[in-house]
Write an enzyme that holds these catalytic residues in place. Sequence first.
Site, mmCIF file in Angstrom:
data_model
loop_
_atom_site.group_PDB
_atom_site.id
_atom_site.type_symbol
_atom_site.label_atom_id
_atom_site.label_comp_id
_atom_site.label_asym_id
_atom_site.label_seq_id
_atom_site.Cartn_x
_atom_site.Cartn_y
_atom_site.Cartn_z
ATOM 1 N N GLU A 182 0.834 -1.204 0.000
ATOM 2 C CA GLU A 182 0.000 0.000 0.000
ATOM 3 C C GLU A 182 0.867 1.253 0.000
ATOM 4 O O GLU A 182 0.589 2.223 -0.709
ATOM 5 C CB GLU A 182 -0.920 -0.015 1.222
ATOM 6 C CG GLU A 182 -1.968 1.068 1.216
ATOM 7 C CD GLU A 182 -2.907 0.965 2.406
ATOM 8 O OE1 GLU A 182 -3.785 1.835 2.530
ATOM 9 O OE2 GLU A 182 -2.763 0.028 3.223
ATOM 10 N N ALA A 223 -7.414 2.622 9.116
ATOM 11 C CA ALA A 223 -6.826 1.646 10.031
ATOM 12 C C ALA A 223 -5.304 1.646 10.025
ATOM 13 O O ALA A 223 -4.689 1.046 10.906
ATOM 14 C CB ALA A 223 -7.333 0.246 9.690
ATOM 15 N N SER A 224 -4.670 2.289 9.047
ATOM 16 C CA SER A 224 -3.205 2.315 9.008
ATOM 17 C C SER A 224 -2.727 3.603 8.360
ATOM 18 O O SER A 224 -3.486 4.301 7.691
ATOM 19 C CB SER A 224 -2.658 1.098 8.241
ATOM 20 O OG SER A 224 -3.006 1.181 6.864
ATOM 21 N N GLN A 226 0.922 5.151 6.213
ATOM 22 C CA GLN A 226 2.135 4.734 5.507
ATOM 23 C C GLN A 226 3.054 5.920 5.242
ATOM 24 O O GLN A 226 2.586 7.020 4.971
ATOM 25 C CB GLN A 226 1.794 4.092 4.168
ATOM 26 C CG GLN A 226 1.177 2.712 4.254
ATOM 27 C CD GLN A 226 -0.272 2.721 4.701
ATOM 28 O OE1 GLN A 226 -0.655 2.005 5.628
ATOM 29 N NE2 GLN A 226 -1.090 3.545 4.074
#
Length: 529
Positions: A182, A223-224, A226
Amino acid sequence: MFTVLTRQPCEQAGLKALYRTPTIIALVVLLVSIVVLVSITVIQIHKQEVLPPGLKYGIVLDAGSSRTTVYVYQWPAEKENNTGVVSQTFKCSVKGSGISSYGNNPQDVPRAFEECMQKVKGQVPSHLHGSTPIHLGATAGMRLLRLQNETAANEVLESIQSYFKSQPFDFRGAQIISGQEEGVYGWITANYLMGNFLEKNLWHMWVHPHGVETTGALDLGGASTQISFVAGEKMDLNTSDIMQVSLYGYVYTLYTHSFQCYGRNEAEKKFLAMLLQNSPTKNHLTNPCYPRDYSISFTMGHVFDSLCTVDQRPESYNPNDVITFEGTGDPSLCKEKVASIFDFKACHDQETCSFDGVYQPKIKGPFVAFAGFYYTASALNLSGSFSLDTFNSSTWNFCSQNWSQLPLLLPKFDEVYARSYCFSANYIYHLFVNGYKFTEETWPQIHFEKEVGNSSIAWSLGYMLSLTNQIPAESPLIRLPIEPPVFVGTLAFFTAAALLCLAFLAYLCSATRRKRHSEHAFDHAVDSD
């Protein structure tokens, strides 16, 4: 008396005329045939036009933790150094939540896709439906569901696969992509849209720009989050966070890391769980990041039924118990409390460490912050690049507002997001400054952007670019000035005419020689008599 045998002048003239007319006709037809044959051959060879081999299409579904977005991309079938020059032509947001929310009812997922897929069918030419690949990539929401309940995650994917196999497109699969993938795809998207891989020269040819510095990518999902960039210093190649990316004939060595549970939604759950842990009361709490005069109630399950907060569950946990949070709108206390969701001490003051003990080389060059980062900055009435002081003052001002004032500040007011922008802004501050080590000097190198041109900055475009490396290029098409059937027919006709004329002329030559031979024999006989 003797009789003299001789040809009369009239007879000789008639014979000559008899042979001369067909000869002239045959010569004319032969000459015309040769001219036509040479002409159409020259025209067919030198006047042909090389055409581009047309367009190819690809569809990517970005199945995030909070929503699914469908993107349609197109690129010339003839590629540049094995990678397609891709552009976004259509975007559709699927109604409802992300696919990870269908863990208990996976059979309902296809119904959510139907409206967008009907629109997509109209965006891709019908004769190309069967050759147009369609991919679904699920991100952190499904990564968490797979860790929490692998069976439920598989059932959701199976339901999706069954639906798309019934569609007219070339379904290539539904998969859960890793956080590292991702991050890399987001970096590819950002640099592609900013022209760091290709640019058009004076001759309108795509070339690699000379001396252009790549841009780092900062992505915030539900949720994340990067971070991806090409570091300027020597990197620790033993870490799994180093990847090599090949695009348009060049290889880039990239640092990329995905922080699971630090997306906006999951990070806020961690924050609410922390407030509950530190509160003497367990059913009515204050939240310094919520606006004054605002309160909301959640069940315990809303906060703690996540792998990101399961370790913070209270001893007497009941998922149906209700917690009420009352906002106090305290900018200073909010900033202080939000810092506690990060473990900065795990880095032991190492320069090559962000937080939670994660290795990170020193940041270098410009960055683009997109997705959730952009929307938070936009809520603060900020966009593009600006100073750290400007960000801090805008955050302080926003966090000081009453709930009733927020609809006046936000162009698009949505309670779910409006109540959390103060938390998100302080979260961004700690992530960027204390985590990634941006300073007052380097902060202005961050550009908060939603899209470039007509293309959204999202990992899906980078994913499509990467996939075009695996899709064979087509050869250019050649458009001939004379249609092949007409050319072949004309060629055959005039070739046959030329051959017939040659055969006829050969016959006339042979007949003339025989005639002359017989005349010579006749004259010789007369002389003998």
